[in-house]
Enzyme design. Structure first.
Site, PDB file in Angstrom:
ATOM      1  N   GLN A 498       0.810  -1.205   0.000  1.00  0.00           N
ATOM      2  CA  GLN A 498       0.000   0.000   0.000  1.00  0.00           C
ATOM      3  C   GLN A 498       0.849   1.264   0.000  1.00  0.00           C
ATOM      4  O   GLN A 498       0.462   2.280  -0.571  1.00  0.00           O
ATOM      5  CB  GLN A 498      -0.932   0.001   1.221  1.00  0.00           C
ATOM      6  CG  GLN A 498      -2.124   0.911   1.093  1.00  0.00           C
ATOM      7  CD  GLN A 498      -2.992   0.557  -0.098  1.00  0.00           C
ATOM      8  OE1 GLN A 498      -3.059  -0.583  -0.526  1.00  0.00           O
ATOM      9  NE2 GLN A 498      -3.645   1.558  -0.653  1.00  0.00           N
ATOM     10  N   GLU A 499       2.003   1.228   0.651  1.00  0.00           N
ATOM     11  CA  GLU A 499       2.848   2.411   0.779  1.00  0.00           C
ATOM     12  C   GLU A 499       3.596   2.744  -0.506  1.00  0.00           C
ATOM     13  O   GLU A 499       3.609   3.885  -0.944  1.00  0.00           O
ATOM     14  CB  GLU A 499       3.865   2.230   1.913  1.00  0.00           C
ATOM     15  CG  GLU A 499       3.289   2.401   3.305  1.00  0.00           C
ATOM     16  CD  GLU A 499       3.029   3.864   3.656  1.00  0.00           C
ATOM     17  OE1 GLU A 499       3.564   4.752   2.968  1.00  0.00           O
ATOM     18  OE2 GLU A 499       2.281   4.105   4.610  1.00  0.00           O
TER      19      GLU A 499
END
Length: 671
Positions: A498-499
């Site tokens: 996600q990052e």
């Protein structure tokens, strides 16, 4: 050098690449002289379409139709052709040359620019005589979806109103939506379409809504009532209680019923965003839920979830538009509401079971929860048939994918991403089919272009390639570092996905770096806690970045008593906010996550936890549970120290006027 050669070589030839890089820099500066000088040197280069696009785009205002036609013909079928057609259509719209617009628009493939769509609707209605409810809905979808006003949709609003395609209520609704998101210019422009004199009052309404209501508001006319509504909406955004008091002290009686409902709905929404227990009291003042939009109804459902008012959850969802009701989030919560909040195993319900089955799967947070509600564990999905040699060859030979890979390989990441997205999503109507998407994703995976690998594979509809959607690069670093730190490697992988989408060199505009997007201040803090030496340059080193990122994640997780949802929220928005969000009733983790006030953080937490489940399946080979990872979230137990107050944030987030939180980075995931 041919494009076919590009796809088969590990390293592209560098001859001429400097020309393209210099032209890219000149285009960003709109340096037309340098672009014109360098263009001949780009002839024959694999990225020649980009060079020609930059040169013509930079001087498009003065370009002739003949020059545009020559470009469109020379580069027919490319992303650059369609991109320039988009730009030229905007220019023709601004010039009010709708005869020319009508000549170029039919060949426009992307159709993803709302302003272009508005110009097209204006031309159809005003010049072509088209009308009808379908046209009105198409315009509302385009206009309401824009955050800021633009020439095309403002022009279309006036023209469609004059032709009777849209009503004044549609335009006032745009002004209301702008007021709710603190966009004064957009609200003023919308009001000006109907009443130029009334538009002059909008700045005063935004600067001091209470003063406007007390001294200037006049409910004797339609414009007066609508301006009062705007003032009440602005008041609600900063102080829902004050807006409620204004309604109760007389303004409710001066508004028409549907306007009262809208205002009470916004007051309820703002109270829900504040996690205020009064939210449902405000929503109870709404006499007709269908007067509210899906956003307000969504926050009514969330507030009811937080309070355990299951009938109200159901009422809110059933008042939503058909499109919203089909979204997995509301399918799941409607099924839960049908059972009074119980999971299926505690009270079988045929209608609820049918709803769960309609979404159950691995694709996301609520799809996984639906599987568990049906009494199933989340296991390995069926693997799609392997790609054939011809399918792989077709992906490698695709000119758009080749150009995207070449652009990426020489550092033109934004251009490469845009070309890739266009080729997979928009070049043909509906985008590539599932087998083509799998082949394109496989090509990106081979190139270790992980974000395109993931995003392309995620677009498949009838098949689900778990390993492709959830790759595990850098396993020799991520797994041992996670284990030595005491953090579940699946959780770390879910967060990294996600990052950074596994871009080890990723760097945000505010300095967050590497796979785990660690901020320098967080790195210094964590290094001190771990007792390791630290220099800023160490953040770009893969092993150090993961060591510091997992170390910080462990500190956050421990300080939030092992709660994975709270730790993910803290990693995204800083520990102070989830510390406040936990106060209130004890909630199941899914309800707590759904009530996170910041949209970006709410989405982040759900995706990280859903990712974690899929990574756990891959890493362990065993079925998994999302519900068990969500756990329960509530106030800190009496007597326990709040260790999280010492924690720094991992990244800088920008709080928008609407309350939305955005990561200060530069994602380029659009054509």
């Amino acid at each position: 050098m041919t494009l076919g050669t590009v796809a088969s070589q590990a390293q592209p030839a560098v001859g001429g690449d400097d020309t393209l890089l210099n032209m890219a820099q000149a285009w960003r500066k709109k340096d037309t002289a340098t672009l014109s000088m360098l263009l001949p040197q780009a002839s024959g280069h694999p990225l020649e379409p980009w060079a020609a696009y930059w040169e013509l785009n930079a001087r498009l205002e003065s370009a002739s139709a003949g020059e545009v036609d020559a470009f469109l013909q020379r580069y027919a079928g490319t992303y650059q052709e369609d991109r320039l057609r988009n730009d030229w259509l905007l220019q023709l719209g601004k010039n009010r040359d709708f005869e020319g617009f009508a000549r170029y628009y039919p060949a426009f493939r992307m159709r993803d620019d709302r302003e272009v769509r508005c110009y097209a609707l204006y031309a159809d209605a005003v010049l072509g005589g088209r009308s009808g409810g379908e046209m009105a809905q198409e315009f509302r979808d385009s206009w309401y979806g824009q955050r800021d006003s633009d020439d095309g949709c403002t022009l279309a609003a006036g023209g469609l109103r004059q032709k009777g395609v849209i009503r004044d209520a549609d335009i006032w609704r745009k002004a209301r939506l702008a007021a709710e998101t603190n966009r004064m210019g957009t609200a003023r422009t919308a009001v000006g379409v109907i009443d130029g004199a009334a538009a002059m009052s909008v700045p005063g309404i935004f600067s001091s809504p209470a003063s406007y209501l007390a001294t200037q508001a006049d409910a004797g006319s339609r414009s007066g009532r609508e301006l009062a509504v705007l003032a009440l909406l602005r008041m609600a955004s900063s102080n829902p209680m004050s807006a409620a008091q204004a309604m109760q002290s007389g303004w409710a009686a001066r508004l028409e019923a549907h306007d009262r409902n809208w205002v009470w709905g916004e007051i309820g929404k703002q109270a829900a965003l504040n996690l205020d227990s009064s939210a449902m009291n405000y929503f109870s003042q709404v006499r007709q839920l269908r007067d509210l939009d899906d956003v307000k109804l969504g926050w009514m459902a969330r507030a009811a979830l937080r309070m355990g008012y299951w009938p109200q959850v159901r009422h809110a969802i059933e008042a939503m538009s058909p499109e919203a009701q089909r979204e997995p989030i509301w399918v799941y919560w409607r099924a839960r509401a049908l059972q009074g909040g119980l999971h299926l195993g505690h009270g079988p319900d045929r209608e609820a079971a049918a709803l769960y089955r309609s979404i159950a799967g691995h694709q996301g947070f609520y799809e996984q929860l639906a599987l568990e509600a049906l009494g199933e564990r989340i296991g390995t999905p069926a693997t799609p048939a392997g790609l054939s040699g011809s399918e792989r060859a077709a992906a490698r030979a695709n000119p758009g994918l080749q150009r995207a890979i070449y652009a990426m390989s020489i550092g033109l990441r934004s251009e490469g991403t845009r070309e890739w997205n266009y080729t997979t999503n928009l070049h043909q109507r509906g985008g590539m089919n599932d087998r083509e998407l799998l082949a394109a994703a496989a090509l990106a995976c081979e190139r270790e272009w992980w974000d395109r690998c993931i995003n392309t594979s995620e677009r498949t509809k009838s098949v689900f390639d778990l390993q492709q959607r959830f790759p595990t690069p850098y396993r020799n670093v991520v797994v041992p570092r996670s284990q030595s730190t005491g953090v579940d490697p699946a959780y770390v992988y879910g967060l990294i996905r996600q990052e950074s989408r596994f871009a080890s060199a990723a760097r945000s505009g505010v300095g967050a770096s590497g796979l785990m997007q660690v901020m320098p201040a967080t790195a210094r803090y964590t290094a001190r806690k771990l007792g390791i030496p630290y220099e800023p340059s160490m953040l770009t080193h893969l092993d150090t970045n993961v060591r510091l990122g997992t170390g910080y994640l462990k500190l956050v997780q421990d300080d939030f008593e092992g709660s994975l949802p709270m730790a993910a929220a803290a990693y995204n928005a800083g520990p102070g906010r989830p510390r406040a969000w936990r106060n209130g009733p004890m909630l199941e983790g899914a309800i707590w996550a759904e009530n996170i006030p910041f949209g970006e953080t709410r989405d982040y937490v759900k995706k990280v936890l859903s990712n974690t489940v899929n990574y756990a399946i891959l890493l362990t080979g065993q079925p998994q549970s999302l519900r068990s990872r969500l756990g329960q979230v509530g106030p800190l137990a009496p007597g326990l120290p709040d260790l999280s107050r010492d924690l720094p944030s991992t990244a800088v987030r920008q709080i928008m006027p609407s309350g939305e939180v955005r990561v200060l980075s530069d994602p380029t995931d659009a054509p």
